[in-house]
Design a protein around this motif. Structure first.
Motif, PDB file in Angstrom:
ATOM      1  N   CYS A   1       2.925  36.834   0.411  1.00 49.58           N
ATOM      2  CA  CYS A   1       1.998  35.709   0.240  1.00 49.58           C
ATOM      3  C   CYS A   1       0.587  36.220  -0.039  1.00 49.58           C
ATOM      4  O   CYS A   1       0.009  36.960   0.769  1.00 49.58           O
ATOM      5  N   THR A   2       0.045  35.815  -1.184  1.00 45.46           N
ATOM      6  CA  THR A   2      -1.324  36.204  -1.524  1.00 45.46           C
ATOM      7  C   THR A   2      -2.343  35.418  -0.697  1.00 45.46           C
ATOM      8  O   THR A   2      -3.413  35.935  -0.387  1.00 45.46           O
ATOM      9  N   GLN A   3      -2.007  34.183  -0.330  1.00 46.08           N
ATOM     10  CA  GLN A   3      -2.909  33.358   0.483  1.00 46.08           C
ATOM     11  C   GLN A   3      -3.089  33.961   1.876  1.00 46.08           C
ATOM     12  O   GLN A   3      -4.128  33.787   2.507  1.00 46.08           O
ATOM     13  N   CYS A   4      -2.070  34.654   2.354  1.00 43.23           N
ATOM     14  CA  CYS A   4      -2.091  35.252   3.692  1.00 43.23           C
ATOM     15  C   CYS A   4      -2.634  36.679   3.670  1.00 43.23           C
ATOM     16  O   CYS A   4      -2.728  37.324   4.716  1.00 43.23           O
ATOM     17  N   ASN A   5      -2.977  37.164   2.481  1.00 44.20           N
ATOM     18  CA  ASN A   5      -3.500  38.521   2.314  1.00 44.20           C
ATOM     19  C   ASN A   5      -2.520  39.602   2.783  1.00 44.20           C
ATOM     20  O   ASN A   5      -2.904  40.553   3.453  1.00 44.20           O
TER      21      ASN A   5
ATOM     22  N   THR B   1       3.138  32.476  -2.637  1.00 47.49           N
ATOM     23  CA  THR B   1       2.315  31.685  -1.730  1.00 47.49           C
ATOM     24  C   THR B   1       3.210  31.066  -0.660  1.00 47.49           C
ATOM     25  O   THR B   1       4.429  31.249  -0.670  1.00 47.49           O
ATOM     26  N   GLY B   2       2.597  30.333   0.238  1.00 42.87           N
ATOM     27  CA  GLY B   2       3.360  29.575   1.228  1.00 42.87           C
ATOM     28  C   GLY B   2       3.893  30.398   2.392  1.00 42.87           C
ATOM     29  O   GLY B   2       4.878  30.019   3.019  1.00 42.87           O
TER      30      GLY B   2
END
Length: 97
Positions: free
Chosen positions: A12-16, A45-46
């Protein structure tokens, strides 16, 4: 010549989690070097963090309760591609714990 196993790590890119995925890829490549055909990082993502060996899901963050310990991940990969292989210190139990 048979095709060598492929590993993919979706993160997940949003979660780094890119650095974690990259580190795991590096560890697997260092340990299994020429035994693997490729290690691929797949941004998503997600909250995804999933590791596939060929088409088999061997780790999924939500299903398996977090991230794999690198020792466990290496043992799982070894068990799929070369069960008789000795991973050295990774296979040895630390008796001082």
């Amino acid at each position: 010549m048979t095709e060598r196993p492929r590993i993919s790590i979706a993160y997940c890119t949003q979660c780094n989690w890119m650095l974690r995925a990259g580190w795991m890829a590096q560890e697997l490549l260092s340990t299994f070097s020429t035994d693997l055909g490729q290690v691929t990082l797949i941004p998503g993502t997600g909250g995804i963090f999933a590791i596939h060996l060929d088409d088999v899901l061997i780790w999924e963050r939500k299903r398996d309760g977090g991230f794999p310990d690198i020792r466990v991940l290496k043992q799982m990969v070894r068990d799929h591609i070369d069960p008789d292989r000795d991973l050295g210190h990774v296979d040895r139990v630390n008796l001082e714990q």
